[in-house]
Design a protein around this motif. Structure first.
Motif, short mmCIF file in Angstrom:
data_model
loop_
_atom_site.label_atom_id
_atom_site.label_comp_id
_atom_site.label_asym_id
_atom_site.label_seq_id
_atom_site.Cartn_x
_atom_site.Cartn_y
_atom_site.Cartn_z
N THR A 255 0.85 -1.19 0.00
CA THR A 255 0.00 0.00 0.00
C THR A 255 0.88 1.24 0.00
N ASP A 256 0.35 2.31 -0.56
CA ASP A 256 1.13 3.54 -0.64
C ASP A 256 1.06 4.34 0.66
N ASN A 257 0.01 4.12 1.42
CA ASN A 257 -0.17 4.88 2.65
C ASN A 257 -0.35 3.93 3.83
N PRO A 258 0.15 4.31 5.00
CA PRO A 258 -0.03 3.48 6.18
C PRO A 258 -1.51 3.29 6.48
N VAL A 259 -1.87 2.12 6.99
CA VAL A 259 -3.25 1.86 7.37
C VAL A 259 -3.25 1.40 8.82
N SER A 264 -0.72 -3.32 8.77
CA SER A 264 -0.01 -2.20 8.18
C SER A 264 1.49 -2.41 8.23
N SER A 265 1.98 -3.30 9.09
CA SER A 265 3.42 -3.56 9.15
C SER A 265 3.66 -4.95 9.70
N PHE A 324 7.01 -2.19 6.15
CA PHE A 324 5.87 -1.34 6.46
C PHE A 324 4.92 -1.25 5.26
N ASN A 325 3.69 -0.87 5.57
CA ASN A 325 2.66 -0.71 4.54
C ASN A 325 2.52 -1.98 3.71
#
Length: 396
Positions: A255-259, A264-265, A324-325
């Motif tokens: 993903t391009d943005n953290p969720v 998310s990680s 991450f992400n």
């Protein structure tokens, strides 16, 4: 009273008056002529409903195709034209054309259907059942006509890898929709078997202006078929369970943005076992457990000697990689798919005496795991699989 048609009652009254009624001469029709007239009336009804004469074409309804052949025959035979010409208020007869059947004395529906390559199951023309066009039969025959694939060893790993990716969620299946989906290298499910388009010849145009091409299709049962693209298309459309297998794609893996949340990680961890099992003792530097967790790795391995997933033995942390992400579950499934050919085949007895087969241990050198992590980072990992024979990642 000339030209008037009288009933039997009128005739009786006229007879009492001494008047001889003029009988209207009724032309007798042969059964064949009646069939021709009735057939032309059906064509007229079609023209009224659709605003045009019936046309030929594989994509046309079977009845329209039958009417089109019938109209050609009527146009071509002078006897038939003379019989229905007075009825032709829609100018359907038009120019003449060559008869489509050598026997010009037989215009029944069975002959017309046979000419179209259609089998009729002893039913009236308006109640066709179990009817297939010659094109549909040819497509079915091409699907059924398979030969043994002499070089199946080259394709078997593809089917095995695809099944692993389906199980891992890296690939999925969806209903087949368009002929454009059929391309070299793509996979489908037809007739309950996986089908791989290994080769695709040059695109050509059919008489109807549609694209087609000759394919080499390999099936997962070790057979192959040299079929046309449109034959595969028809088989997939006809099969209610026909599916397309999607390409392997990291997709939601990155993903391009953290969720928010655990996905998310994650941390990839690599462990070595201290087990005294002979196979582990002989290959200790090669056998690794590869997993992904959102916990602290030390916490994850606590009590390893009591867990069959850790081979009922303590373990050493060899390497960890923080990412991450990323979708943690999909990442772990992807790693296990890549290293699947080197999975350790072993059975462990747990504390309760139950047999367990751990699935996260692989005979893979650490430097290859390092390379896999780098390919995860540059998002090319989905294009590779591990080859135990060369101890290397090979591009698919």
């Amino acid at each position: 009273m000339v030209g008037k048609t009288f009933t039997d009652e009128d005739d009786a009254l006229l007879a009492e008056l001494g008047v001889e009624a003029e009988k209207k001469q009724v032309l007798a029709r042969t059964p064949r002529e009646e069939r021709i007239i009735a057939g032309f009336e059906e064509i007229q009804r079609f023209a009224e409903e659709h605003g045009r004469a019936p046309q030929h074409g594989e994509d046309r309804d079977i009845f329209e195709r039958l009417y089109a052949v019938r109209l050609d025959r009527i146009r071509a035979l002078e006897e038939c034209r003379n019989l229905v010409e007075a009825m032709d208020h829609q100018s359907l007869l038009g120019a003449t054309s060559k008869p489509s059947c050598e026997d010009e004395n037989d215009l029944d529906d069975d002959a017309l259907l046979a000419e179209l390559g259609v089998e009729q199951a002893a039913a009236p023309i308006t109640e066709l059942k179990h009817v297939r066009s010659s094109v549909e039969k040819k497509a079915a025959e091409e699907i059924a006509r398979r030969n043994r694939c002499e070089d199946f060893d080259l394709f078997k790993p593809i089917f095995e890898r695809v099944q692993e990716e389906l199980d891992a969620g890296v690939r999925s299946t969806r209903p087949f929709e368009l002929k454009a989906e059929i391309e070299e290298g793509r996979l489908f499910i037809v007739g309950g078997q996986k089908a791989y388009v290994a080769e695709m010849g040059e695109l050509t145009l059919t008489d109807q202006g549609r694209t087609d091409a000759r394919l080499r299709v390999i099936f997962d049962n070790g057979t192959e078929s040299n079929m046309l693209m449109r034959s595969l298309q028809r088989a997939l459309n006809k099969d209610e369970a026909g599916r397309r297998i999607t390409e392997s794609d990291a997709g939601p893996l990155f993903t391009d943005n953290p969720v928010d949340g655990d996905e998310s990680s994650g941390t990839i961890y690599v462990l070595r076992s201290r087990s005294d099992l002979p196979i582990v003792d002989e290959n200790r530097d090669l056998i690794h457990k590869i997993g992904v967790t959102n916990l602290d790795v030390k916490r994850r391995i606590a009590g390893a000697r009591l867990q069959p997933t850790f081979l009922m033995a303590d373990v050493d942390i060899v390497a960890t990689y923080d990412l991450f992400n990323i979708n943690r579950v999909k990442l772990e499934n992807l790693l296990h798919r890549i290293f699947g050919p080197a999975r350790l085949d072993i059975t462990i007895t747990d504390r309760f005496g139950n047999p367990v087969e751990p699935r996260e241990w692989f005979m893979v050198p650490l430097f290859v795991i390092d390379e896999a992590v780098e390919r995860i980072k540059d998002k090319t990992i989905q294009d590779y699989v591990y080859d135990p024979a060369t101890a290397a990642l090979l591009k698919l």
